[in-house]
Design an enzyme around this catalytic site. Sequence first.
Site, short mmCIF file in Angstrom:
data_model
loop_
_atom_site.label_atom_id
_atom_site.label_comp_id
_atom_site.label_asym_id
_atom_site.label_seq_id
_atom_site.Cartn_x
_atom_site.Cartn_y
_atom_site.Cartn_z
N HIS A 1 0.81 -1.22 0.00
CA HIS A 1 0.00 0.00 0.00
C HIS A 1 0.84 1.27 0.00
O HIS A 1 1.85 1.35 0.70
CB HIS A 1 -0.93 0.02 1.21
CG HIS A 1 -2.04 -0.95 1.09
ND1 HIS A 1 -3.20 -0.68 0.42
CD2 HIS A 1 -2.17 -2.22 1.53
CE1 HIS A 1 -3.99 -1.72 0.46
NE2 HIS A 1 -3.39 -2.68 1.13
N PRO A 2 0.40 2.26 -0.74
CA PRO A 2 1.16 3.51 -0.84
C PRO A 2 0.89 4.52 0.27
O PRO A 2 1.54 5.56 0.32
CB PRO A 2 0.68 4.08 -2.18
CG PRO A 2 -0.72 3.60 -2.30
CD PRO A 2 -0.72 2.22 -1.67
N CYS A 3 -0.01 4.24 1.19
CA CYS A 3 -0.42 5.26 2.16
C CYS A 3 0.73 5.78 3.02
O CYS A 3 0.71 6.92 3.45
CB CYS A 3 -1.55 4.74 3.04
SG CYS A 3 -1.17 3.24 3.95
N LYS A 4 1.74 4.99 3.27
CA LYS A 4 2.88 5.43 4.09
C LYS A 4 4.12 5.72 3.25
O LYS A 4 5.14 6.13 3.77
CB LYS A 4 3.23 4.36 5.13
CG LYS A 4 2.09 4.00 6.04
CD LYS A 4 2.07 4.89 7.23
CE LYS A 4 0.97 4.40 8.17
NZ LYS A 4 0.79 5.23 9.29
N HIS A 5 4.06 5.47 1.96
CA HIS A 5 5.24 5.64 1.12
C HIS A 5 5.82 7.04 1.15
O HIS A 5 7.03 7.22 1.16
CB HIS A 5 4.95 5.29 -0.34
CG HIS A 5 4.71 3.82 -0.56
ND1 HIS A 5 4.56 3.30 -1.80
CD2 HIS A 5 4.57 2.79 0.29
CE1 HIS A 5 4.34 2.01 -1.71
NE2 HIS A 5 4.34 1.68 -0.45
#
Length: 131
Positions: free
Chosen positions: A74-78
């Site tokens: 998932h990209p939410c924390k990237h």
Amino acid sequence: MINNSSSTLRKYDLYITYSTSYRVPKLYLVGFGSGGIPLLPDQMFEDINADYKDKTATIETLPVSYNTTLVSIHPCKHSSVMRVLMKHAQGRETTESEALGVRVDHYLVIFLKFIASVTPGIEYDYTMDAL
């Protein structure tokens, strides 16, 4: 590719897409066992760092294919993770506007290094000689 504890070679197809919501890359991993047989979700999760299971990495269906189960990173924390990695790569504090000036190919290499922490058993080629 990885060799798990049972000495069976596993291969992964990597799909990198762009998340327009988070404005960062999103990675999908589709695993295959010996003979090209698709891995079951639990088998793919064996190759994910325990700290990321069901948090950053989840099982879902590949949106660009029909009926393909995979591991999604998932990209939410990237964004926050990439900012820290960019800072370390450049050896100094990085502002958001400076991070935007990074070459795309360098960003993707740093992104794959982040992904390597999520999937420690998978070997990646980080060389840029082919570019």
